[in-house]
Design a protein around this motif. Structure first.
Motif, PDB file in Angstrom:
ATOM      1  N   VAL A 410      10.510 -13.375  -9.004  1.00 10.83           N
ATOM      2  CA  VAL A 410      11.946 -13.134  -9.117  1.00 10.83           C
ATOM      3  C   VAL A 410      12.616 -14.204  -9.963  1.00 10.83           C
ATOM      4  CG1 VAL A 410      14.102 -13.001  -7.805  1.00 10.83           C
ATOM      5  CG2 VAL A 410      12.041 -11.883  -6.939  1.00 10.83           C
ATOM      6  N   GLY A 411      12.123 -15.426  -9.847  1.00  9.24           N
ATOM      7  CA  GLY A 411      12.700 -16.562 -10.563  1.00  9.24           C
ATOM      8  C   GLY A 411      12.608 -17.794  -9.718  1.00  9.24           C
ATOM      9  N   ALA A 412      13.682 -18.111  -9.031  1.00  9.39           N
ATOM     10  CA  ALA A 412      13.710 -19.272  -8.138  1.00  9.39           C
ATOM     11  C   ALA A 412      13.505 -18.806  -6.704  1.00  9.39           C
ATOM     12  CB  ALA A 412      15.039 -20.003  -8.262  1.00  9.39           C
ATOM     13  N   VAL A 413      12.721 -19.584  -5.949  1.00 10.21           N
ATOM     14  CA  VAL A 413      12.518 -19.247  -4.544  1.00 10.21           C
ATOM     15  C   VAL A 413      12.509 -20.529  -3.720  1.00 10.21           C
ATOM     16  CG1 VAL A 413       9.999 -19.151  -4.898  1.00 10.21           C
ATOM     17  CG2 VAL A 413      11.010 -18.123  -2.856  1.00 10.21           C
ATOM     18  N   TYR A 414      13.302 -20.521  -2.675  1.00 13.59           N
ATOM     19  CA  TYR A 414      13.340 -21.621  -1.707  1.00 13.59           C
ATOM     20  C   TYR A 414      12.576 -21.145  -0.485  1.00 13.59           C
ATOM     21  CZ  TYR A 414      17.343 -22.913  -4.655  1.00 13.59           C
ATOM     22  OH  TYR A 414      18.168 -23.224  -5.713  1.00 13.59           O
ATOM     23  N   LYS A 415      11.478 -21.826  -0.173  1.00 12.38           N
ATOM     24  CA  LYS A 415      10.589 -21.382   0.893  1.00 12.38           C
ATOM     25  C   LYS A 415      10.658 -22.330   2.087  1.00 12.38           C
ATOM     26  CE  LYS A 415       7.104 -18.938  -1.885  1.00 12.38           C
ATOM     27  NZ  LYS A 415       7.001 -17.717  -1.068  1.00 12.38           N
ATOM     28  N   TYR A 416      10.775 -21.745   3.274  1.00 17.41           N
ATOM     29  CA  TYR A 416      10.808 -22.529   4.509  1.00 17.41           C
ATOM     30  C   TYR A 416       9.863 -21.892   5.517  1.00 17.41           C
ATOM     31  CZ  TYR A 416      14.768 -24.580   2.207  1.00 17.41           C
ATOM     32  OH  TYR A 416      15.548 -25.216   1.273  1.00 17.41           O
ATOM     33  N   ASP A 417       9.102 -22.754   6.169  1.00 17.13           N
ATOM     34  CA  ASP A 417       8.043 -22.358   7.093  1.00 17.13           C
ATOM     35  C   ASP A 417       8.402 -22.926   8.455  1.00 17.13           C
ATOM     36  OD1 ASP A 417       5.398 -21.921   8.247  1.00 17.13           O
ATOM     37  OD2 ASP A 417       4.998 -24.024   7.767  1.00 17.13           O
ATOM     38  N   ASP A 438      26.212 -13.026  -1.809  1.00 18.37           N
ATOM     39  CA  ASP A 438      25.598 -12.287  -2.919  1.00 18.37           C
ATOM     40  C   ASP A 438      24.891 -13.195  -3.918  1.00 18.37           C
ATOM     41  OD1 ASP A 438      26.566  -9.919  -1.858  1.00 18.37           O
ATOM     42  OD2 ASP A 438      28.447 -10.014  -3.007  1.00 18.37           O
ATOM     43  N   THR A 439      24.900 -14.502  -3.684  1.00 21.20           N
ATOM     44  CA  THR A 439      24.310 -15.420  -4.665  1.00 21.20           C
ATOM     45  C   THR A 439      22.785 -15.451  -4.595  1.00 21.20           C
ATOM     46  OG1 THR A 439      24.451 -17.314  -3.153  1.00 21.20           O
ATOM     47  CG2 THR A 439      26.356 -16.876  -4.584  1.00 21.20           C
ATOM     48  N   ALA A 440      22.206 -14.953  -3.491  1.00 23.05           N
ATOM     49  CA  ALA A 440      20.751 -14.979  -3.339  1.00 23.05           C
ATOM     50  C   ALA A 440      20.339 -13.886  -2.348  1.00 23.05           C
ATOM     51  CB  ALA A 440      20.275 -16.344  -2.845  1.00 23.05           C
ATOM     52  N   GLU A 441      19.056 -13.546  -2.379  1.00 21.50           N
ATOM     53  CA  GLU A 441      18.503 -12.571  -1.440  1.00 21.50           C
ATOM     54  C   GLU A 441      17.656 -13.322  -0.419  1.00 21.50           C
ATOM     55  OE1 GLU A 441      16.109  -8.303  -1.340  1.00 21.50           O
ATOM     56  OE2 GLU A 441      16.040  -9.547  -3.151  1.00 21.50           O
ATOM     57  N   VAL A 442      17.794 -12.967   0.838  1.00 21.75           N
ATOM     58  CA  VAL A 442      17.103 -13.659   1.913  1.00 21.75           C
ATOM     59  C   VAL A 442      16.071 -12.727   2.535  1.00 21.75           C
ATOM     60  CG1 VAL A 442      17.348 -14.896   4.097  1.00 21.75           C
ATOM     61  CG2 VAL A 442      19.160 -15.037   2.366  1.00 21.75           C
ATOM     62  N   LEU A 443      14.827 -13.208   2.651  1.00 19.63           N
ATOM     63  CA  LEU A 443      13.730 -12.445   3.242  1.00 19.63           C
ATOM     64  C   LEU A 443      13.225 -13.149   4.494  1.00 19.63           C
ATOM     65  CD1 LEU A 443      11.448 -11.914   0.091  1.00 19.63           C
ATOM     66  CD2 LEU A 443      13.495 -10.641   0.698  1.00 19.63           C
ATOM     67  N   LEU A 453       8.038 -18.102  11.355  1.00 17.14           N
ATOM     68  CA  LEU A 453       8.844 -17.387  10.371  1.00 17.14           C
ATOM     69  C   LEU A 453       8.683 -18.006   8.994  1.00 17.14           C
ATOM     70  CD1 LEU A 453      11.221 -15.410   9.589  1.00 17.14           C
ATOM     71  CD2 LEU A 453      12.747 -17.351  10.061  1.00 17.14           C
ATOM     72  N   HIS A 454       8.469 -17.157   7.992  1.00 17.24           N
ATOM     73  CA  HIS A 454       8.547 -17.578   6.604  1.00 17.24           C
ATOM     74  C   HIS A 454       9.895 -17.097   6.078  1.00 17.24           C
ATOM     75  CE1 HIS A 454       4.543 -19.000   6.793  1.00 17.24           C
ATOM     76  NE2 HIS A 454       3.969 -17.816   6.831  1.00 17.24           N
ATOM     77  N   LEU A 455      10.789 -18.038   5.877  1.00 17.74           N
ATOM     78  CA  LEU A 455      12.133 -17.758   5.387  1.00 17.74           C
ATOM     79  C   LEU A 455      12.169 -18.038   3.896  1.00 17.74           C
ATOM     80  CD1 LEU A 455      15.191 -17.199   5.980  1.00 17.74           C
ATOM     81  CD2 LEU A 455      15.421 -19.677   6.334  1.00 17.74           C
ATOM     82  N   ASN A 456      12.420 -17.005   3.106  1.00 20.25           N
ATOM     83  CA  ASN A 456      12.467 -17.139   1.646  1.00 20.25           C
ATOM     84  C   ASN A 456      13.855 -16.786   1.146  1.00 20.25           C
ATOM     85  OD1 ASN A 456       9.139 -16.197   0.400  1.00 20.25           O
ATOM     86  ND2 ASN A 456       9.745 -17.603   2.006  1.00 20.25           N
ATOM     87  N   ILE A 457      14.421 -17.628   0.305  1.00 17.94           N
ATOM     88  CA  ILE A 457      15.707 -17.357  -0.335  1.00 17.94           C
ATOM     89  C   ILE A 457      15.457 -17.255  -1.825  1.00 17.94           C
ATOM     90  CG2 ILE A 457      18.047 -18.172  -0.749  1.00 17.94           C
ATOM     91  CD1 ILE A 457      16.227 -19.577   2.220  1.00 17.94           C
ATOM     92  N   LEU A 458      15.748 -16.095  -2.411  1.00 17.05           N
ATOM     93  CA  LEU A 458      15.404 -15.800  -3.797  1.00 17.05           C
ATOM     94  C   LEU A 458      16.655 -15.725  -4.657  1.00 17.05           C
ATOM     95  CD1 LEU A 458      12.913 -14.851  -2.130  1.00 17.05           C
ATOM     96  CD2 LEU A 458      12.665 -12.969  -3.737  1.00 17.05           C
ATOM     97  N   SER A 459      16.552 -16.297  -5.850  1.00 16.58           N
ATOM     98  CA  SER A 459      17.640 -16.243  -6.821  1.00 16.58           C
ATOM     99  C   SER A 459      17.033 -16.235  -8.214  1.00 16.58           C
ATOM    100  CB  SER A 459      18.576 -17.432  -6.637  1.00 16.58           C
ATOM    101  OG  SER A 459      19.664 -17.364  -7.538  1.00 16.58           O
ATOM    102  N   SER A 460      17.866 -15.918  -9.201  1.00 18.01           N
ATOM    103  CA  SER A 460      17.350 -15.870 -10.577  1.00 18.01           C
ATOM    104  C   SER A 460      17.038 -17.257 -11.113  1.00 18.01           C
ATOM    105  CB  SER A 460      18.360 -15.169 -11.489  1.00 18.01           C
ATOM    106  OG  SER A 460      19.609 -15.854 -11.461  1.00 18.01           O
ATOM    107  N   LYS A 461      17.753 -18.278 -10.587  1.00 15.15           N
ATOM    108  CA  LYS A 461      17.486 -19.643 -11.038  1.00 15.15           C
ATOM    109  C   LYS A 461      17.872 -20.618  -9.929  1.00 15.15           C
ATOM    110  CE  LYS A 461      22.007 -20.114 -13.291  1.00 15.15           C
ATOM    111  NZ  LYS A 461      22.705 -20.430 -14.558  1.00 15.15           N
TER     112      LYS A 461
END
Length: 540
Positions: A410-417, A438-443, A453-461
Motif C-alpha cells: 500500500v505504501g506506508a504501514v505502521y505495525k503493532y504486535d 480518513d487519513t489511514a486505514e486500520v486493520l 492482535l496484529h494492528l496495522n495502520i496503512l497510508s500512502s506515505k
C-alpha cells in the motif's frame, strides 16, 4: 435439519483427509523482497547513520552513535579474513547494502562489513576480537523481523549465520532435532515431516526465517495455540557470548533440574546477550488428519464465543484459530496474486480460519462438522466452507499469511504486535479508526487463540501527523489494559524505549544488570531491546 439451512451445504462439508503443513507457496518475498533490496542497495552505505525518524516511528529523536565503539579499519578486515577467508568477509557495497535494510525497507543501517561464519569456532573468534576492539556487532538470520532488531542502526559489523545450516542429528523416537542456527525454518519443516514429525512453530516467513532468529525473538506463529511457546519446545542451545566464550547447553533431555535453566535467557533476548549457534528442539508427531475451515462472523463477540466453543468442542484436535477483519480480506484480495475469497457472496465484518489436526479421520471429520453445525445454530457463524483439497486449504492459509506481505504494497504501514485480553482485543482497532479518521486505514488480525492482535495502520506515505495519532496512544491503551506491547515480534529498535509500558522499572533494571554482566562492553545488538538510560554508566 439439513446442512444447507445453516449455510454449509453437503458439498462444502465434504472434506478429504490429508496432511498439508507445507501447503503455502514459498515466501521468498519475506526476506527481504527483491524490489526493496534493489532500491535500498542504491543508497550509499557510507551514510553517517541510516535510520530516519519515519523508519522506526517510536523514536522521537534519531539515535546517536555511541562514541565508545571503535570504527572499523583495514586491520580489522584483515583479521576477519584470516579467520573466515575472503569469501566470508563481504565488503561489496551492493551486498552489504542489502544486509543493511530490513525486508520492509523501514530500517536502514550503515554497516560497511558483512561476515559469514560457517562454524561456532569462527563465531567465537569473531566475537572475541570484536569485544577486545569494542566493535559493535548485529547478529542476523533471515532478516524477516518487524521491529528493526536484525539490521544495524549505525556502522555495526553484521554477522549473518546463514552459512551455518547443517542438521546435526534427529532422534526419530523422541522427535528431537539438533541443528545449526542458520537452518531455514521451511527446510527444517520439510526434513522433519519426512521423518514423520512437524516443527512446533509455523510462520508466514518460514521460507526465509532461520531457526536461530526464531529462538532469539521467541517467535510465536500459527501453531502456538496447540504447541505453545519456544520456551517449552527448545531443549538446548549452544550460544557464543560477547567475549567469545562458547556456552554449551545443547542438551536433548526433557528433564534437567540441575541449577538455573540458562537457555531461557537467550530465548527472546534478540541477540543482545549472545549469538545462538546450535539448537535442539522438540518436534511433535505429524498427524494424518488435517482440516481447514474458513468461516465468517457478524461481530467480534461471535468470534470470542466461537473461540470458546472451539476449545470446548474441538479440544485436542484444535491446532489454529486465526481471525481477520473485513479490511484484511479486502487488502488480500487486492494485493495478493492468485487468491480468491472463499465466501464472496456478501461481505462480513469478521473471518475466522480454524485448523484441526488429529489421528482419526472419521472421528475428526464428525467432530468438526458437528461443531460447525452447532455454531450456526447458535448464530456464531454466518457462513463457512471446509477445504476440499490442498489447493483450497492453501488458498485459505495464503490469505491469512499474506496479510503482512500485502500491507507493505500500500505504501506506508505502521505495525503493532500486541497481547491484549481477548474480550478487549478488538476495541483498540475501533478506537484507532476513530483517531486516524480518513487519513489511514486500520486493520486488525492475528492469533485470537493466543490473545495476540496484529494492528496495522496503512497510508500512502509516512506522516508525522498520523504517527502522532498512533503513538503513544497505542502503548498507553495497551498498558492500561494490562497487555504487552510485544506479543511475539520482540522489541528491537522500534520499542526499546517503550519497554516500561509492559515491564516495571525493577524488572527493566534487572534486565540491564544481566546485560552488563554478560556483555560489559555492550557490543551485541546495541540500541535494541533495552532503553539506553538503563544501560548508562550512572545506572551501573
Amino acid at each position: 435439519m439439513s446442512l444447507t439451512q445453516y449455510g454449509l451445504t453437503n458439498h462444502t462439508l465434504t472434506s478429504q483427509r490429508r496432511s498439508y503443513w507445507t501447503l503455502c507457496p514459498q515466501h521468498s518475498s519475506f526476506g527481504p523482497p527483491a524490489e526493496i533490496a534493489t532500491k535500498e542497495a542504491q543508497h550509499s552505505v557510507d551514510d553517517s547513520f541510516g535510520v530516519q525518524q519515519r523508519t522506526f516511528g517510536s523514536a522521537a529523536e534519531p539515535i546517536q552513535r555511541n562514541p565508545d565503539y571503535s570504527v572499523l579499519n583495514s586491520d580489522d578486515v584483515s583479521y576477519f579474513k584470516s579467520i573466515l577467508g575472503d569469501n566470508g568477509v563481504v565488503q561489496d557495497k551492493d551486498r552489504v547494502a542489502v544486509a543493511n535494510v530490513d525486508w520492509m525497507g523501514k530500517y536502514k543501517g550503515a554497516s560497511q562489513l558483512l561476515l559469514l561464519p560457517k562454524s561456532t569456532n569462527e563465531v567465537s573468534k569473531v566475537l572475541a576480537y570484536c569485544d577486545s576492539r569494542r566493535l559493535a556487532v548485529v547478529p542476523q538470520g533471515g532478516n524477516t523481523g518487524l521491529v528493526g532488531g536484525s539490521v544495524p542502526v549505525h556502522d555495526e559489523v553484521i554477522v549473518n549465520l546463514g552459512g551455518m545450516d547443517k542438521i546435526i542429528s534427529f532422534d526419530n523416537v523422541n522427535g528431537i532435532l539438533t541443528c545449526e542456527a542458520g537452518c531455514v525454518l521451511e527446510n527444517l519443516s520439510t526434513f522433519v515431516e519426512n521423518e514423520g514429525f512437524i516443527m512446533p512453530l509455523d510462520l508466514g516467513a518460514k521460507g526465509s526465517c532461520q531457526i536461530g532468529g526464531n529462538i532469539s525473538t521467541n517467535a510465536g506463529g500459527l501453531r502456538f495455540i496447540r504447541y505453545g511457546s519456544l520456551h517449552g519446545n527448545v531443549l538446548g542451545l549452544e550460544v557464543v557470548l560477547a567475549n567469545g566464550t562458547v556456552l554449551d547447553m545443547l542438551t536433548t533431555l526433557r528433564k534437567d533440574n540441575t541449577g538455573y535453566d540458562l537457555k531461557h535467557l537467550f530465548v527472546g533476548s534478540e541477540g543482545s546477550l549472545g549469538i545462538v549457534t546450535k539448537v535442539s528442539i522438540l518436534t511433535p508427531a505429524k498427524l494424518p488428519s488435517t482440516n481447514v475451515a474458513f468461516l465468517s462472523c457478524n461481530d467480534y463477540m461471535s468470534c470470542q464465543k466461537l473461540l470458546l466453543a472451539a476449545r470446548r468442542s474441538l479440544g485436542e484436535i484444535l491446532s489454529a484459530f486465526e481471525f481477520m477483519d473485513r479490511q484484511c480480506i479486502d487488502l488480500a484480495m487486492t494485493h495478493l496474486e492468485g487468491v480468491h475469497n472463499p465466501l464472496p457472496v456478501s461481505p462480513y465484518k469478521f473471518y475466522v480460519l480454524i485448523e484441526t489436526t488429529g489421528s482419526d479421520e472419521s472421528y475428526d471429520k464428525a467432530k468438526l462438522e458437528a461443531f460447525l453445525l452447532r455454531s450456526m445454530e447458535d448464530g456464531l457463524v454466518a457462513d463457512g466452507v471446509i477445504a476440499q483439497d490442498i489447493s483450497q486449504a492453501s488458498n485459505f492459509w495464503r490469505i491469512r499469511e499474506g496479510i503482512s506481505e500485502a500491507s507493505v504494497k500500500v505504501g506506508a504501514v505502521y505495525k503493532y504486535d500486541l497481547s491484549i485480553p481477548v474480550e478487549k482485543l478488538y476495541d483498540i482497532v475501533e478506537e484507532m479508526r476513530s483517531r486516524v479518521g480518513d487519513t489511514a486505514e486500520v486493520l486488525g488480525y492475528g492469533h485470537l487463540g493466543d490473545g495476540n492482535l496484529h494492528l496495522n495502520i496503512l497510508s500512502s506515505k509516512y506522516s508525522d501527523n498520523i504517527l502522532a495519532q498512533i503513538e503513544p496512544f497505542v502503548y498507553e491503551w495497551t498498558a492500561g489494559h494490562r497487555g504487552s506491547i510485544s506479543a511475539e515480534h520482540g522489541l528491537g529498535l522500534m520499542k526499546a524505549e517503550k519497554i516500561h509500558y509492559s515491564k516495571s522499572p525493577e524488572a527493566v533494571q534487572l534486565m540491564a544488570s544481566i546485560k552488563k554482566l554478560m556483555d560489559p562492553n555492550s557490543i551485541l545488538n546495541p540500541y535494541k531491546v533495552l532503553p539506553q538510560s538503563a544501560l548508562s554508566p550512572e545506572q551501573g
